[in-house]
Write a protein that holds these residues in place. Structure first.
Motif, PDB file in Angstrom:
ATOM      1  N   GLN A 169     -10.074  -4.143   1.693  1.00 11.39           N
ATOM      2  CA  GLN A 169     -11.276  -3.534   1.516  1.00 11.39           C
ATOM      3  C   GLN A 169     -11.735  -2.589   2.606  1.00 11.39           C
ATOM      4  N   ASP A 170     -11.357  -2.950   3.769  1.00 11.43           N
ATOM      5  CA  ASP A 170     -11.446  -2.034   4.824  1.00 11.43           C
ATOM      6  C   ASP A 170     -10.671  -0.606   5.175  1.00 11.43           C
ATOM      7  N   THR A 171      -9.471  -0.852   4.295  1.00 12.15           N
ATOM      8  CA  THR A 171      -8.561   0.339   4.575  1.00 12.15           C
ATOM      9  C   THR A 171      -9.004   1.300   3.625  1.00 12.15           C
ATOM     10  N   PRO A 172      -9.367   2.509   4.114  1.00 14.99           N
ATOM     11  CA  PRO A 172      -9.770   3.750   3.362  1.00 14.99           C
ATOM     12  C   PRO A 172      -8.660   4.234   1.992  1.00 14.99           C
ATOM     13  N   PRO A 173      -9.167   4.660   0.805  1.00 14.38           N
ATOM     14  CA  PRO A 173      -7.927   5.031   0.078  1.00 14.38           C
ATOM     15  C   PRO A 173      -7.621   6.336   0.322  1.00 14.38           C
ATOM     16  N   CYS A 174      -6.195   6.626   0.171  1.00 19.65           N
ATOM     17  CA  CYS A 174      -5.420   7.774   0.670  1.00 19.65           C
ATOM     18  C   CYS A 174      -5.433   8.622  -0.422  1.00 19.65           C
ATOM     19  N   THR A 175      -6.178   9.905  -0.354  1.00 17.52           N
ATOM     20  CA  THR A 175      -6.418  10.738  -1.326  1.00 17.52           C
ATOM     21  C   THR A 175      -5.367  11.878  -1.556  1.00 17.52           C
ATOM     22  N   PRO A 213      -4.816   1.138  -1.553  1.00 17.31           N
ATOM     23  CA  PRO A 213      -5.384  -0.226  -1.215  1.00 17.31           C
ATOM     24  C   PRO A 213      -5.984  -0.848  -2.231  1.00 17.31           C
ATOM     25  N   CYS A 217       0.811  -1.334   0.092  1.00 14.52           N
ATOM     26  CA  CYS A 217       0.068   0.047   0.042  1.00 14.52           C
ATOM     27  C   CYS A 217       1.060   1.374  -0.038  1.00 14.52           C
TER      28      CYS A 217
END
Length: 1294
Positions: A578-584, A593, A544
């Motif tokens: 899937q539980d990890t939020p995307p890092c914008t 992720p 990630c």
């Protein structure tokens, strides 16, 4: 893939007519009973047949008939039958199944007939050994070996003829060294002789092993008769001669070392005396040989007296370990002495070893010693002396020295040495375990604990430590290392970004997590959470957070192994990602992720961890919207992972679902024009896997459709969806090939269209997918336009695709269209743009398969008024005949045009450079000949004449352009023209540069005359064909024309020599008919010599080198004795010329000696690597001596040979084809380079600097990166131990 073993070829027995008639006459069936008559009749039929399969059947029938004899008979017909079988057995060649059938027949005779069969076979064997010439030595040796290969009757015969067999083996081994001296320069013949000698030594060892009892009995019975002893003494002398003769390759010497120990053991028996004698041989001590019999002592003393090569002790150590038993009983005092003497001898040799092949033998023998010592400890350790156990324990001085050897060799360039070093380390750990009276846990054992901390404390760029740590994991478990360093998994994952360290780190990681899983599972049932926390969590963190290019090797090496070890961890990965939020807000360029999820799913699918499901993609692990988003992700690698997830499958017959085909439609249009070569390559590779999967699954579906009477509607729907998808793919790709399309789009489309043609073909068959119906003439015309692209790869792909497209769409059957394409190819072949000649070659290759090509050529020749007679192919001619005749016609046409243009160029090279450069025609001829199978030509007379004309026109081309490329300043030269208005000015230019073609700049400098305005020649101006407009011919145009012409001459001559059959006399003076003669080949070699030694333009002599390499490869493989000796002769001549070169020499001492290093490189690289490399050793010895400073060479004019030697050495050290054979000469090269810095001549200092730079790269490798792991290059300590002799003395260093 399962590779079938190659079946042995059955060959019929071949006897001379006189012997055949005698055997048939001896099998007269009159006066014999019925059973014997049938046997004789079968053998008569066998001798009269020529079919080998039928002969095998008759021999088997004869064996059955012999086995069925029940009553004892004494008639002569039966003896004649046995004699016939024995003669046939001793006549057949090696590895002929017919010989085994004859052996089976002889072995099946009844008990009462076995003595007569044995006597018959003994007589034939004796006749072979007594009357055989040296040419039959290999066959007789093979017969002796075959008699001992599961053939009881043959083994009985060998024991009966033991003195005679040993005498024959002595004769062979005494004769082979004499033959070897007479084969100097004939590398192929020497290699064959080495193989024959190796077989002879092995066979003699086999005879000694299988006849141990007979040998002992014979020695006891012949105490007063010393003939057998003399034979054994002479045989031992042959072994020792081979062992000490460095002209023999190492495999023969190593086998001779084993044979020496075996013969001593066979005579003395398995006792302490043998160990004492071997110790004496290793120490070179004559008094230690006192226990040997007198006749053996004479030969052994010759091995101990005088100076012997260091490798002798090495091969004797190998023989002692291989031929003496270390398992059956604990060694006695002499055996223990020998067991400790072997590693001491090997470690002493290790310091002086320079050749990599010898280092490999040392490593292998050390590992063999550790296994022998381990066998002794595992047998009865209590019976061993305490001193031996202490010497083998972990803290002994011997183990310390062995560990130093391991540390200095675990990064050796040879894989085999590194592997043996790792095996030695593992055996040392086992020796420590078994030598300890009471084994301790690893954390309580001070030796293991200290060793573990020491290894973990070393730099991670040392690749050898990974194998040693793996051995610790294997023997003591992963928890031992994790307790010492809990951060070890994260540390190793951080090293996976380095390409050179990734394989080693991944192997260690695999051993760690597999061992850790086994240890946790043995302790508790709920082990998964702890194991995931230790191994999976660090991996997900890396995937990630790191950039995609930094995790490439993690995905290739580590992730698949982790999934195979624990498939259930995939569910844990998917859930966490899937539980990890995307890092914008992440600007590091990581995949995030979503990218990590695609990566893990792709790896799992490739390993078969995620089985397909009809209801949802891959068991519902990932929703479709995520796939569509990933296929258009901003990161290239995320898109590739998503595409791999769609295309790759564990089963090649898995049916493509409609969802997967829809995802490909979604992906392809947006990614077809990718500008990244890596992405294009991955895309093509993944789509190739998809097309292969479609082909295999469609065949399975069609098979079901045929076999099932009422097939499911799902099968028909799948095939219909396949057809629609493939048609869409074909149309989409063809539509992108419009004129003016970008390079990347053309390249991708052509690649994929070529794969479509490869897997499904562009046929119009209604039973298939009918892709040919999709192709229109306009689209085929667009593909033809791609052949004219400036990019070579596009040309090649388009040319290959045109041969796959339907002929109706391409339209070359139409006469007018074919003539148009032919005329375009002819025009392009004389263009002054180099890439146009490549286009012309592809067009010619496309036209060669057309039956009406010759008619079109005849029409073109009439239009151009060429006196060329071309015969069309006969009716109903095969494709091979059409191809040969078309190729012959095209080459004749191009040759005729080239001859005319060369004649015009001889008058005006300026006109040729501007209007008809010569290289285009020559390039087309070379390209056409490359696609021709020259071994099955029918028009041999015409091809022979054509080859002579091609060689002659090449020489003429070279004569035209040589003045430019051989000038000392070719880049700015325009030569004189006989018809040019500026001949006076050009003549002055030519005269001005001419004196500089020699090496007189070493003597004195000179000033150029100041040019006067009236002397300056006008630049030549040429008119166009229409005469309307003129343009200037620049020096660059002339130079390009000349060096490209030289390039094509070299390539064409090399192609002719390499591909055309050679006309020569073989070793038996039998004439072999070919298309090119020995004289022509030697003439080509002399031409290359002239060009390489006199050309100044780098492009010219580098390309001449390519052609010369083809020639030298052909010389070594040719059956001509004259041609095989040419490389050795040419090498000696050029070295003499280099030694005697002076400022007036034609050899170029500027431009880093120009083509001289290339010439010597090609000659040395032709020497087989399996040979003794005598040419390389001789050359390096002479060049090194020439490169060293000397009191006789202290003036500018006398340093020319030294400059040449330094430049040649630089090229040889850079040549990768010489491999590790050049390593022994590195230290001498460093010495020559460093001492060259002290010269007062600038040319010597310059060449020395270049040589030193090359040697530093050769020793330590190339720095591949700026990070700390670039320290992975070989250390100074490793190189010093590899080349231990001092480079400079104290006086020289100061």
């Amino acid at each position: 893939m399962v590779v079938k073993k190659k079946a042995a070829k059955v060959e019929a027995v071949v006897l001379d007519e006189e012997k055949l008639n005698k055997l048939i006459a001896s099998l007269c069936i009159s006066g014999a009973d019925e059973e014997v008559r049938q046997i004789a009749q079968s053998l008569q039929s066998f001798l009269q047949l020529t079919d080998p399969v039928q002969q095998v059947q008759l021999i088997k029938k004869t064996g059955s008939q012999l086995e069925g004899l029940t009553e004892e008979r004494s008639d002569g017909i039966l003896d004649a039958c046995l004699h016939t079988l024995s003669v046939v057995y001793t006549t057949l060649q090696a590895k002929n199944p017919l010989r085994r059938a004859v052996a089976s027949a002889l072995g099946s005779v009844p008990v009462w007939l076995q003595d007569r069969a044995s006597n018959s076979l003994c007589g034939c064997l004796s006749d072979c050994m007594n009357s055989s010439s040296s040419d039959r030595y290999p066959q007789i040796i093979d017969i002796i070996a075959a008699c001992l290969d599961g053939f009881l009757l043959g083994e009985k015969c060998i024991n009966k003829l033991l003195p005679e067999v040993l005498k024959f083996l002595h004769k062979v081994l005494e004769d082979y060294p004499l033959q070897n001296r007479g084969l100097s320069g004939r590398h192929i013949a020497q290699a064959q002789l080495m193989q024959s000698c190796l077989n002879a030594v092995k066979t003699s060892m086999l005879v000694l092993q299988r006849s141990q009892e007979s040998l002992s009995s014979a020695l006891q019975a012949e105490r007063d008769d010393s003939r057998l002893e003399d034979t054994l003494c002479s045989l031992l002398g042959c072994y020792i001669h081979i062992l000490t003769d460095e002209e023999f390759i190492q495999s023969v010497q190593s086998t001779a070392g084993m044979a020496v120990v075996l013969l001593i053991r066979s005579v003395m028996g398995a006792g302490e005396g043998v160990a004492a004698v071997v110790c004496g041989l290793l120490l070179g001590s004559g008094p230690d040989l006192a226990s040997a019999p007198r006749f053996l002592r004479r030969s052994c003393e010759s091995l101990c007296s005088g100076v012997r090569p260091p490798a002798v002790s090495l091969f004797l150590c190998h023989g002692a370990l291989a031929m003496l038993s270390w398992k059956s009983a604990p060694p006695g005092p002499q055996g223990e002495k020998l067991l400790l003497l072997v590693p001491d001898t090997l470690l002493g040799l290790d310091v002086s070893v320079k050749e990599s092949s010898t280092a490999m033998v040392v490593a292998r023998v050390l590992t063999l010693w550790s296994a022998a010592a381990l066998d002794g400890l595992q047998g009865e350790p209590r019976l061993l002396s305490p001193g031996l156990q202490d010497s083998l324990s972990g803290r002994s001085d011997l183990q310390r020295r062995l560990l130093e050897h391991i540390y200095s060799h675990w990064e050796h360039p040879l894989d085999g040495v590194r592997h043996q070093t790792r095996s030695l380390f593992r055996n040392l750990l086992l020796l420590h375990q078994h030598a300890s009276p009471s084994p301790l846990p690893p954390h309580e054992d001070p030796y293991i604990s200290e060793l573990t901390h020491s290894l973990l404390g070393l730099e991670w760029h040392m690749r050898g430590k990974y194998g040693s740590l793996s051995c610790l994991v294997e023997l003591y478990g992963a928890k031992h290392l994790l307790d010492v360093d809990p951060q070890l998994p994260a540390r190793l994952l951080g090293l996976m970004g380095d390409q050179t360290l990734a394989p080693y780190a991944s192997d260690l990681l695999e051993r760690l997590f597999v061992s850790h899983k086994a240890q946790l599972a043995a302790e508790t049932e709920d082990w998964t959470e702890s194991w995931h926390q230790t191994w999976v969590s660090p991996l997900l963190h890396v995937l990630c957070g790191a950039r995609p290019e930094q995790t490439t090797f993690t995905l290739d090496y580590f992730l698949p192994k982790l999934l195979r070890c624990s498939p259930s961890c995939l569910t844990h990965m998917v859930q966490v990602l899937q539980d990890t939020p995307p890092c914008t807000t992440d600007s590091s360029g990581s995949r995030g992720p979503l990218g990590a999820l695609m990566t893990c799913l792709r790896a799992a699918r490739a390993q078969g961890v995620t089985p397909p499901s009809e209801q949802a993609l891959w068991g519902g692990l990932v929703p479709l919207r995520l796939l569509r988003s990933a296929l258009l992700h901003k990161h290239d690698q995320v898109r590739m992972d998503a595409l791999g997830l769609v295309c790759e499958s564990h089963r090649s017959t898995e049916v493509l679902t409609p969802h997967e085909m829809e995802l490909i439609r979604h992906f392809l249009p947006a990614n077809l024009n990718s500008q990244s070569p890596g992405v294009r390559q991955q895309t093509v590779s993944l789509l190739k896997k998809m097309l292969c999967r479609m082909k295999d699954s469609s065949q399975l579906l069609q098979k079901k459709l045929i076999q099932e009477a009422d097939p499911e509607q799902r099968v028909q729907n799948s095939l219909h969806q396949y057809k629609e998808f493939l048609r869409w793919l074909c149309e989409s790709l063809l539509d992108t090939l419009y004129p003016g399309a970008s390079f990347s789009k053309c390249l991708m489309s052509l690649h994929l269209l070529g794969l479509l043609g490869q897997f499904f073909t562009f046929s119009t068959d209604p039973d298939g997918f009918g892709l040919g119906e999709v192709v229109t003439p306009t689209q085929a015309q667009n593909v033809l336009y791609c052949v004219a692209s400036n990019f070579l790869e596009v040309k090649q792909l388009a040319s290959a695709l045109l041969r796959q497209l339907p002929p109706s769409a391409v339209g070359l059957q139409e006469v007018d269209r074919m003539r148009c394409v032919l005329q375009a190819a002819l025009d392009l072949s004389t263009s002054n743009k180099p890439f146009d000649s490549v286009t012309a070659a592809h067009l010619f290759h496309l036209l060669l398969h057309q039956p009406d090509l010759i008619e079109a050529l005849v029409s073109c020749s009439r239009e151009q008024e060429l006196p060329l007679q071309l015969a069309p192919p006969p009716a109903q001619a095969s494709e091979a005949v059409i191809l040969e005749l078309n190729t012959l016609a095209v080459v004749q046409f191009l040759l005729h045009r080239l001859q005319s243009e060369v004649s015009r160029a001889e008058l005006s090279l300026l006109q040729a450079a501007a209007s008809f450069p010569l290289y285009g025609r020559a390039h087309c001829i070379t390209a056409i000949l490359q696609h021709l199978n020259t071994q099955s030509l029918t028009q041999t007379q015409q091809w022979r004449s054509l080859a002579s004309q091609l060689i002659a026109v090449c020489y003429r081309m070279s004569d035209v352009v040589s003045p430019v490329v051989q000038s000392s300043s070719p880049e700015g030269l325009i030569p004189m023209d006989t018809e040019s208005e500026t001949s006076e000015g050009l003549q002055k230019i030519l005269q001005e540069i001419q004196p500089r073609d020699t090496n007189d700049f070493f003597n004195s400098a000179r000033e150029l005359e100041s040019s006067r305005p009236e002397d300056c020649a006008q630049r030549p101006t040429l008119k166009t064909a229409s005469g309307a407009e003129g343009y200037r011919v620049t020096a660059q145009m002339v130079l390009v024309c000349c060096w490209r012409s030289m390039k094509e001459v070299a390539m064409l001559l090399g192609q002719l020599c390499q591909s055309l059959p050679l006309q020569h006399a073989d070793g038996n003076d039998h004439a072999r008919h070919g298309l090119i003669t020995e004289e022509q080949v030697e003439g080509v070699g002399l031409y290359f010599r002239q060009q390489l030694l006199q050309s100044r333009h780098r492009g010219a002599f580098e390309l001449a080198y390519v052609g010369f390499v083809r020639l030298t490869d052909m010389l070594c493989r040719s059956g001509s004795r004259v041609l095989q000796q040419l490389p050795s002769r040419w090498l000696s001549e050029v070295l003499e010329e280099v030694k005697s070169s002076d400022p007036s020499s034609k050899l170029c001492a500027t431009r880093r000696s120009a083509g001289i290093p290339f010439y010597i490189q090609a000659l040395l690289s032709s020497e087989p690597k399996s040979s003794s490399c005598s040419l390389l050793k001789m050359t390096m010895k002479e060049l090194t001596a020439l490169a060293m400073p000397s009191a006789d060479r202290n003036t500018d004019s006398s340093t020319v040979p030294q400059v040449h030697a330094l430049n040649i050495l630089r090229a040889l050290y850079r040549d990768t084809r010489l491999g590790e054979n050049i390593i022994p000469f590195v230290s001498d090269g460093v010495q020559a380079a460093v001492l060259g810095f002290t010269s007062s001549v600038w040319a010597v200092r310059n060449s020395s600097t270049l040589l030193f730079s090359t040697l530093i790269t050769r020793i330590f490798g190339v720095k591949r990166g700026k990070d700390e792991h670039s320290k992975k290059n070989r250390s100074v300590k490793t190189q010093i131990q590899k080349s231990p002799q001092p480079v400079l003395t104290t006086r020289e260093a100061t």
